[in-house]
Design an enzyme around this catalytic site. Structure first.
Site, PDB file in Angstrom:
ATOM      1  N   ILE A  83      -0.252  -1.225  -6.111  1.00  0.00           N
ATOM      2  CA  ILE A  83       0.700  -0.108  -6.138  1.00  0.00           C
ATOM      3  C   ILE A  83       2.046  -0.753  -6.463  1.00  0.00           C
ATOM      4  CG2 ILE A  83       0.942  -0.239  -3.592  1.00  0.00           C
ATOM      5  CD1 ILE A  83       1.766   2.715  -3.591  1.00  0.00           C
ATOM      6  N   SER A  84       2.753  -0.200  -7.448  1.00  0.00           N
ATOM      7  CA  SER A  84       3.972  -0.847  -7.929  1.00  0.00           C
ATOM      8  C   SER A  84       5.092  -0.811  -6.887  1.00  0.00           C
ATOM      9  CB  SER A  84       4.465  -0.154  -9.199  1.00  0.00           C
ATOM     10  OG  SER A  84       3.455  -0.162 -10.178  1.00  0.00           O
ATOM     11  N   GLN A  85       6.045  -1.725  -7.094  1.00  0.00           N
ATOM     12  CA  GLN A  85       7.223  -1.805  -6.229  1.00  0.00           C
ATOM     13  C   GLN A  85       8.040  -0.511  -6.374  1.00  0.00           C
ATOM     14  OE1 GLN A  85       9.746  -5.001  -7.487  1.00  0.00           O
ATOM     15  NE2 GLN A  85      11.398  -4.431  -6.087  1.00  0.00           N
TER      16      GLN A  85
END
Ligand code: SAH
Length: 214
Positions: free
Chosen positions: A58-60
C-alpha cells in the site's frame, strides 16, 4: 487505538505539502487501517508504504496524496487506476471523481479490495482483471489515469486511452527508483512535468517488466 486522532494527525502532517483541500478532506474520511493487514494496523497512520501480501505494498500516504492532487480532479471525471492493490488509492479517487475504473493483476488482492470498498459504501468503482493490453480500453477515454506501479517508460497504450486535455500520473524509471511523471494530452502534443523521486513495485506486462525479472 484511537485511529481518528491518528488520522487527523497524519492529515495535518500532509497539509504541509499538499495544498488541495479536497484531497486532504477526503483523506480525513478514509480509514486507512481497514486497508492494511490486521497485524500492521498500529502503523496504518505512519507516512509509510506497508506490505499487503503477494509482494505488493500500500503506497505511502504522501505519495498517494501527491499523485491524486496532480490529477486536478473537479468531481466530474472518469478515472482509470492501474494497480488496485489494497484499494486505498481507489477509495480516494472514488471520493473525488464521478467514476473509477480500476485494474489489478493479482486476483486475490482485487477481490479483497472489491469487498472492502463495497463494505465501505463506494458504488462508483468498476473492477477489472489485468489483460494483455495495459489499462482498460473498453471504457476509454479517461479524463485522468493513475499508475500505481513503476514503469520503464510511459506506455503508448495508456496515452491512447486518455481523453484530450486528460492527464496521466505515472512513476517512470528503473525497478528500484523512479521519477513521478505527469503528462497532459493536448490535441497535437503532450506536456510532461516531473514531480519528484519515488519508489514503487514493478508494473508487470508486455510494455513494462516481466514478473520474474530482478
Ligand atoms: N495503489 C495501490 C498500490 C499497490 S502496489 C495501493 O496503494 O494499495 C501496485 C499494484 O499494481 C500491485 O497490486 C500489482 O499487483 C499491480 N500491478 C502490477 N502490474 C499490473 C498491471 N499490468 N495491471 C494491473 N495491475 C498491476
Amino acid at each position: 487505538m484511537d485511529f481518528r486522532t491518528e488520522r487527523a494527525r497524519l492529515v495535518a502532517l500532509l497539509s504541509g505539502e499538499i495544498k488541495d483541500r479536497k484531497v486532504l478532506a477526503a483523506l480525513a474520511r478514509i480509514p486507512r487501517e481497514a486497508f492494511v493487514p490486521p497485524e500492521l494496523r498500529c502503523r496504518a497512520y505512519y507516512d509509510r508504504a506497508l506490505p499487503i501480501g503477494r509482494g505488493q505494498t500500500i503506497s505511502q500516504p504522501l505519495i498517494v496524496a501527491m499523485m491524486t492532487q496532480a490529477l486536478t480532479l473537479t468531481g466530474q471525471e472518469k478515472v482509470l487506476e492501474i494497480g488496485t492493490g489494497s484499494g486505498y488509492q481507489t477509495a480516494l479517487l472514488a471520493e473525488l471523481a464521478t467514476r473509477v475504473v480500476t485494474v489489478e493483476r493479482v486476483a486475490e488482492l482485487a477481490e479483497r479490495s472489491r469487498q472492502l470498498l463495497r463494505r465501505l459504501g463506494y458504488a462508483n468503482i468498476d473492477f477489472h482483471p489485468a489483460a494483455e493490453t495495459l489499462g482498460w480500453p473498453d471504457s476509454a477515454p479517461y479524463d485522468a489515469i493513475i499508475v500505481t506501479a513503476a514503469a520503464p517508460r510511459v506506455p503508448d497504450e495508456l496515452l491512447a486511452q486518455l481523453a484530450p486535455g486528460g492527464r496521466i500520473v505515472i512513476p517512470v524509471g528503473t525497478r528500484y527508483l523512479q521519477e513521478l511523471h505527469k503528462i497532459t494530452k493536448h490535441t497535437d502534443h503532450y506536456d510532461t512535468e516531473y514531480l519528484g523521486a519515488c519508489r514503487f513495485v514493478a508494473l508487470i506486462g508486455k510494455s513494462a517488466w516481466e514478473e520474474q525479472e530482478v
